[in-house]
Design a protein around this motif. Structure first.
Motif, mmCIF file in Angstrom:
data_model
loop_
_atom_site.group_PDB
_atom_site.id
_atom_site.type_symbol
_atom_site.label_atom_id
_atom_site.label_comp_id
_atom_site.label_asym_id
_atom_site.label_seq_id
_atom_site.Cartn_x
_atom_site.Cartn_y
_atom_site.Cartn_z
ATOM 1 N N GLY A 200 7.200 -1.070 9.844
ATOM 2 C CA GLY A 200 5.779 -1.134 9.580
ATOM 3 C C GLY A 200 5.015 -1.453 10.842
ATOM 4 O O GLY A 200 5.600 -1.679 11.909
ATOM 5 N N ALA B 101 6.142 -2.054 3.384
ATOM 6 C CA ALA B 101 5.220 -0.937 3.597
ATOM 7 C C ALA B 101 5.044 -0.070 2.364
ATOM 8 O O ALA B 101 4.042 0.645 2.239
ATOM 9 C CB ALA B 101 5.691 -0.087 4.777
ATOM 10 N N TRP B 102 6.006 -0.114 1.433
ATOM 11 C CA TRP B 102 5.925 0.724 0.232
ATOM 12 C C TRP B 102 5.566 -0.066 -1.018
ATOM 13 O O TRP B 102 5.570 0.471 -2.123
ATOM 14 C CB TRP B 102 7.253 1.447 0.013
ATOM 15 N N GLY C 69 2.027 -3.337 2.707
ATOM 16 C CA GLY C 69 1.596 -2.163 1.972
ATOM 17 C C GLY C 69 0.769 -2.585 0.769
ATOM 18 O O GLY C 69 0.075 -3.604 0.805
ATOM 19 N N TRP C 70 0.852 -1.832 -0.312
ATOM 20 C CA TRP C 70 0.062 -2.134 -1.501
ATOM 21 C C TRP C 70 0.875 -1.777 -2.742
ATOM 22 O O TRP C 70 1.858 -1.059 -2.673
ATOM 23 C CB TRP C 70 -1.246 -1.340 -1.515
ATOM 24 N N CYS D 101 -4.439 -4.677 -0.577
ATOM 25 C CA CYS D 101 -3.494 -5.182 0.420
ATOM 26 C C CYS D 101 -3.694 -6.691 0.597
ATOM 27 O O CYS D 101 -4.819 -7.148 0.804
ATOM 28 C CB CYS D 101 -3.731 -4.442 1.734
ATOM 29 N N PHE E 276 -2.526 2.826 6.325
ATOM 30 C CA PHE E 276 -1.788 3.507 5.255
ATOM 31 C C PHE E 276 -1.670 5.016 5.482
ATOM 32 O O PHE E 276 -0.917 5.692 4.764
ATOM 33 C CB PHE E 276 -2.430 3.214 3.901
ATOM 34 N N TYR F 34 3.985 3.926 5.788
ATOM 35 C CA TYR F 34 3.080 3.657 4.671
ATOM 36 C C TYR F 34 2.681 4.930 3.932
ATOM 37 O O TYR F 34 2.520 4.917 2.697
ATOM 38 C CB TYR F 34 1.823 2.950 5.183
ATOM 39 N N SER F 35 2.507 6.010 4.678
ATOM 40 C CA SER F 35 2.000 7.250 4.087
ATOM 41 C C SER F 35 2.951 7.856 3.061
ATOM 42 O O SER F 35 2.552 8.724 2.277
ATOM 43 C CB SER F 35 1.720 8.268 5.193
ATOM 44 N N HIS G 125 4.020 6.308 0.584
ATOM 45 C CA HIS G 125 3.611 5.740 -0.701
ATOM 46 C C HIS G 125 2.232 6.294 -1.032
ATOM 47 O O HIS G 125 1.230 5.910 -0.424
ATOM 48 C CB HIS G 125 3.565 4.214 -0.630
ATOM 49 N N TYR H 141 -5.256 3.524 -4.019
ATOM 50 C CA TYR H 141 -5.316 2.212 -3.394
ATOM 51 C C TYR H 141 -6.546 1.455 -3.891
ATOM 52 O O TYR H 141 -7.649 1.994 -3.943
ATOM 53 C CB TYR H 141 -5.362 2.370 -1.872
#
Length: 311
Positions: A90, A121-122, A173-174, A180, A219, A224-225, A227, A231
């Motif tokens: 991350g 991150a995921w 991540g979220w 976040c 993100f 991150y991308s 996931h 958001y």
């Protein structure tokens, strides 16, 4: 968005303390960590002086922090360490947190133990890696890191004479339906023993938040991308109440303004009452993911064979 929070109560246990992993995976650039953390040894005095000045504000200028729920993913595993990444990939994040006493003219709370934990991150939390983060994300095991699934992205640090603690981690991540965030508790009265923190009282339970523009920029990057989904912004989060720094909103500074993948530094001052006791049942829901509720039992105590304590 809204969601239902289910708190779980987990008994105290000592977990084996582990170091942060050194294997790079999922697109993490080693140079990014080096850039974000290289100044730790050389600028400690400057950072502490700045933090001390902040903590020594005149009486009445510090505002008691808003206490919120500890959320559904708390584990009482008490690892005392500065680097909590364990090889999780991350964007690097250096946190500098100052703890000050609202009852003593904003004096620093030396010796306070600040505990943080957050998702990867995921959107996965250690100890709860089968809980679905919502949207579409790879399985937590696919990140290829050396992380211990029971301990990554969790840790304590003990405040110095200026009330300052520092952590090395990654930008969280979220997960649905939360924005976040990073969870935290402030403890006093306990002590460090064999790489863990024991005893004492929880004085404050809260969460740290990130500006939407920074989060959404991060993100869009790997890993991150991978996931995808909806958001939740700060305005729509069930916990953040819009109070800015007193509600946990971090001040962020990019390590390199033109390349946020190199990392961020985050700053905040926590104004607490060190004589108060907090149960962790504050306002706001925890945001349990849409499927895969947290288990009722804590994970088994385990660590990699080469693990050792890190402070």
């Amino acid at each position: 968005m809204t969601g239902i929070h289910k708190d779980t109560s987990i008994s105290r246990r000592r977990a084996l303390a582990v170091t942060g992993g050194t294997v790079v995976a999922g697109g993490l650039v080693v140079a990014g960590y080096q850039s974000a953390f290289a100044d730790e040894a050389t600028t400690t005095a400057t950072a502490d002086a700045t933090a001390s000045a902040t903590a020594s504000q005149s009486s009445g200028t510090c505002v008691l922090m808003s206490s919120v729920t500890e959320g559904p993913y708390y584990l009482d595993n008490a690892l005392v360490r500065k680097d909590i990444t364990e090889g999780k990939s991350g964007v690097p994040l250096t946190l500098r947190i100052t703890v000050q006493d609202t009852t003593e003219s904003c004096a620093p709370v030396a010796g306070a133990a600040v505990e943080i934990w957050h998702c990867d991150a995921w959107g996965y939390y250690s100890g709860y890696t089968t809980a679905n983060p919502g949207g579409s994300a790879p399985a937590e095991s696919e990140d290829g890191s050396t992380a211990n699934d029971n301990t990554y992205l969790r840790g304590y640090q003990i405040a110095n004479a200026n009330g300052v603690v520092k952590f090395e981690t990654i930008f969280p991540g979220w997960y649905t339906p939360r924005t976040c965030h990073i969870h935290l508790k402030v403890h006093t009265g306990g002590q460090k023993e064999d790489g863990t923190y024991e005893g004492g009282t929880v004085n404050y339970t809260g969460q740290l938040f990130f500006p939407d523009d920074a989060a959404q920029e991060i993100f869009a990057l790997e890993p991150y991308s991978r996931h995808s989904g909806s958001y939740t912004t700060l305005d729509n989060d069930m916990v953040y109440d819009g109070g800015g720094a007193s509600s946990g909103l971090l001040t962020l500074e990019p390590v390199h303004k033109k390349d946020v993948s190199k990392g961020y530094k985050g700053f905040i001052t926590l104004s607490i009452d060190p004589d108060a006791e907090n149960t962790g049942a504050g306002s706001g829901g925890g945001g349990t993911p849409p499927s895969g509720e947290p288990p009722t039992d804590a994970p088994t105590e385990s660590a990699s064979p080469s693990a050792t304590a890190s402070s």
